[in-house]
Scaffold this active site. Structure first.
Site, mmCIF file in Angstrom:
data_model
loop_
_atom_site.group_PDB
_atom_site.id
_atom_site.type_symbol
_atom_site.label_atom_id
_atom_site.label_comp_id
_atom_site.label_asym_id
_atom_site.label_seq_id
_atom_site.Cartn_x
_atom_site.Cartn_y
_atom_site.Cartn_z
ATOM 1 N N CYS A 291 -6.191 4.257 -2.981
ATOM 2 C CA CYS A 291 -6.520 2.827 -2.732
ATOM 3 C C CYS A 291 -7.865 2.356 -3.233
ATOM 4 C CB CYS A 291 -6.457 2.962 -1.315
ATOM 5 S SG CYS A 291 -5.035 3.121 -0.543
ATOM 6 N N LYS B 229 1.512 9.285 -5.059
ATOM 7 C CA LYS B 229 0.207 9.045 -4.960
ATOM 8 C C LYS B 229 -0.916 10.101 -5.459
ATOM 9 C CE LYS B 229 -2.768 7.788 -1.043
ATOM 10 N NZ LYS B 229 -2.692 7.156 0.451
ATOM 11 N N HIS C 198 -11.004 -2.471 1.737
ATOM 12 C CA HIS C 198 -11.227 -1.014 1.211
ATOM 13 C C HIS C 198 -12.019 -0.975 0.155
ATOM 14 C CE1 HIS C 198 -9.480 3.341 1.509
ATOM 15 N NE2 HIS C 198 -10.701 3.250 1.778
ATOM 16 N N ASP D 49 -0.444 -0.797 -4.670
ATOM 17 C CA ASP D 49 -1.717 0.054 -5.162
ATOM 18 C C ASP D 49 -1.575 1.398 -5.683
ATOM 19 O OD1 ASP D 49 -1.390 1.388 -2.610
ATOM 20 O OD2 ASP D 49 -3.567 1.523 -2.170
ATOM 21 N N ASN D 50 -0.834 2.025 -5.300
ATOM 22 C CA ASN D 50 -0.508 3.454 -5.965
ATOM 23 C C ASN D 50 0.910 3.777 -5.549
ATOM 24 O OD1 ASN D 50 -2.893 3.857 -3.620
ATOM 25 N ND2 ASN D 50 -0.872 4.886 -3.337
ATOM 26 N N LYS E 30 -5.843 -5.414 3.832
ATOM 27 C CA LYS E 30 -6.570 -4.212 3.588
ATOM 28 C C LYS E 30 -7.452 -4.478 2.528
ATOM 29 C CE LYS E 30 -6.283 0.591 2.243
ATOM 30 N NZ LYS E 30 -5.370 1.810 2.400
ATOM 31 N N ARG F 28 -8.057 -1.040 -6.004
ATOM 32 C CA ARG F 28 -8.143 -2.254 -5.473
ATOM 33 C C ARG F 28 -9.335 -2.852 -6.375
ATOM 34 N NH1 ARG F 28 -5.338 -2.646 -0.266
ATOM 35 N NH2 ARG F 28 -3.942 -0.959 -0.682
ATOM 36 N N ASP G 166 0.980 -1.282 -0.029
ATOM 37 C CA ASP G 166 0.033 0.045 0.031
ATOM 38 C C ASP G 166 0.816 1.261 0.053
ATOM 39 O OD1 ASP G 166 -1.984 1.880 0.376
ATOM 40 O OD2 ASP G 166 -3.048 0.980 1.982
ATOM 41 N N ASP G 167 0.718 2.157 -0.949
ATOM 42 C CA ASP G 167 1.581 3.346 -1.302
ATOM 43 C C ASP G 167 3.055 3.061 -1.443
ATOM 44 O OD1 ASP G 167 -1.035 4.272 -0.765
ATOM 45 O OD2 ASP G 167 -0.517 5.542 0.921
ATOM 46 N N HIS H 85 1.574 2.402 3.867
ATOM 47 C CA HIS H 85 0.841 3.408 3.878
ATOM 48 C C HIS H 85 1.064 4.104 5.182
ATOM 49 C CE1 HIS H 85 -3.148 5.585 4.585
ATOM 50 N NE2 HIS H 85 -3.515 5.367 3.308
ATOM 51 N N SER I 123 -8.428 1.950 5.435
ATOM 52 C CA SER I 123 -6.977 2.401 5.653
ATOM 53 C C SER I 123 -6.370 2.529 7.059
ATOM 54 C CB SER I 123 -6.758 3.602 4.927
ATOM 55 O OG SER I 123 -6.716 3.568 3.524
HETATM 56 MG MG MG Z 1 -2.591 3.115 -1.180
#
Ligand code: MG
Length: 461
Positions: free
Chosen positions: A71, A303, A130, A282-283, A128, A75, A31-32, A230, A153
């Site tokens: 996010c 992001k 989301h 994810d980003n 996660k 996803r 994540d991130d 994240h 998150s």
């Molecule tokens: Mg993310």
């Protein structure tokens, strides 16, 4: 001679098993995490030996994208193989779902897990989600047999009095896992609140390993979506202070350690030859948080933006019995996993809707040229940019979180050659009107059959 015969028999036995059973799939989703955060993607101080080894033994993709730079839509697109403008999982009102959001992934959407259930897979979502925190939206109602993780998150449900933005820009020892009242859920029950985020990375890897061991008789699909790096950043004691890159590096090194454990498990259980493990994120990195955020390496911004740093990600495909090792510079997307897995599992692609994923299996198995020629960069429901081959046209540019500029609509789009200029520094629009024309035609075709889904993110309670 005897040894030779034994090896032949062993090889024959494994090949027969593989013919009987489609491959197992494990997606490890960070994540991130940015394009420049792994050793094998050039990070000078974060040690990721297990991911590096996966890349050496498998495929390292350098032009691999997510479908959104935040996010929730990223996803949703991965799991459904569809741009979220179609499913309603992106919005111009809120960019992601929140703990008081009313809705989630519509039941009519088909996830990778639902696809693979048709071929008898055991399926687990760990980490996660989301895509909606209410019971009807949870993984167990979206094709997953098992769920262990947090529903949104790890910075949501904040119960600290410190000002949010300031809090993160400092590497502050006062940041505690108890400051976030995030629930940890098993299937549909809350089992811990607040979730202990110090141990969560370790526990996710352990859950994945247990699931693999318990479900190895049938094909399995594990979607392991870490909620880190994240912010807020947490690690278990063993990893605190371990990395030269500080706390952010500690977090990544713990994720990498878990990756190594999962790979070891697959080898020990005799599953390595018929399993594909994918690692991506994810980003891009959340840059305003300075050293608590990651790095997009040579890519521009991070992001939240449709510059490359927001949506191009590291992507490693490992599978010693299946994946042809090498460096892949062809274009890929997380949406392609839906189509690729479905094809490999022998499941039909749904025909009643547009699926944006493409089948990467020939590239993965034989390094054949990839089928994907274009990427659409959406922000909410607006198309900001399009990549076609080497070229990317920006129709709209906008930074994110107070960085990299205000929204700007370009009458003549900005044009970059991403093979020459991955950092998007040199606008060549004036030199190449013919490429802009070609991209405009692609956009017109895309919009001609676009039916927008009902916005699932806009309503909050
Ligand atoms: Mg993310």
């Amino acid at each position: 001679m005897l040894l030779f015969l034994c090896l032949c028999q062993l090889h024959f036995a494994v090949a027969q098993d593989n013919e009987k059973q489609p491959p197992n799939f494990v997606i490890i989703f960070a994540d991130d995490l940015g394009y420049g955060d792994l050793g094998v993607y050039g990070n000078p101080t974060i040690a990721t030996p297990n991911l590096d080894q996966m890349a050496y033994e498998g495929q390292k993709w350098t032009n691999f994208y997510v479908a959104a730079s935040v996010c929730t839509p990223s996803r949703a697109a991965l799991l459904t193989g569809r741009l979220t403008v179609r499913s309603g999982m992106s919005s111009n009102k809120y960019r992601v779902l929140f703990p008081d959001s009313k809705n989630g992934l519509p039941a009519a959407e088909i996830t990778i897990a639902e696809q693979l259930k048709q071929a008898g897979y055991s399926t687990a979502c760990i980490g996660k989600w989301h895509l909606g925190h209410k019971e009807q939206y949870l993984p167990t109602n979206n094709g997953f047999d098992y769920y262990f993780g947090i529903p949104y998150s790890n910075d949501m449900d904040m119960i600290s009095e410190m000002p949010y933005w300031k809090y993160w820009q400092q590497e502050d020892e006062a940041i505690k896992t108890e400051h976030f009242n995030v629930p940890l859920i098993r299937n549909t029950e809350i089992i811990e609140r607040p979730a202990n985020q110090n141990t969560i990375t370790k526990r996710y890897a352990e859950e994945a390993i247990t699931f693999i061991k318990e479900n190895k008789a049938a094909p399995f699909f594990v979607y392991l979506a870490h909620n880190l790096p994240h912010i807020p950043l947490f690690t278990s004691k063993e990893f605190k202070g371990k990395s030269k890159r500080g706390l952010y590096g500690d977090v990544l090194e713990e994720i990498d350690h878990g990756v190594g454990k999962i790979i070891s498990t697959l080898k020990e259980e005799g599953l390595a030859d018929n399993t594909i493990v994918i690692f991506t994120s994810d980003n891009g990195p959340w840059l305003p948080f300075k050293n608590n955020g990651g790095s997009a390496g040579l890519l521009r911004a991070g992001k939240g933006s449709t510059w490359e740093g927001g949506m191009r990600e590291p992507a490693i495909f490992w599978g010693p019995g299946l994946i042809a090792p090498g460096l892949i510079t062809d274009i890929g997307s997380t949406m392609d996993l839906f189509t690729t897995f479905s094809k490999m599992a022998g499941v039909d692609i749904p025909r009643d809707r547009i699926i944006d994923g493409q089948d990467l299996s020939a590239t993965l198995l034989n390094k054949a040229p990839g089928p994907r020629k274009s990427i659409f960069y959406y922000r909410g429901t607006e198309l900001y940019a399009v990549r076609l081959g080497d070229y990317k046209a920006h129709f709209i540019t906008q930074g994110a979180y107070g960085q990299f500029g205000e929204k700007e609509v370009h009458e003549i789009p900005l044009l970059y050659n991403l093979s020459h200029d991955a950092g998007e520094q040199f606008n060549i629009a004036k030199k190449h009107p013919e490429i802009i024309k070609e991209i405009n035609e692609l956009v017109a075709l895309h919009k001609s059959n676009l039916v927008m889904g009902k916005d699932q993110l806009a309503e909050r309670e």
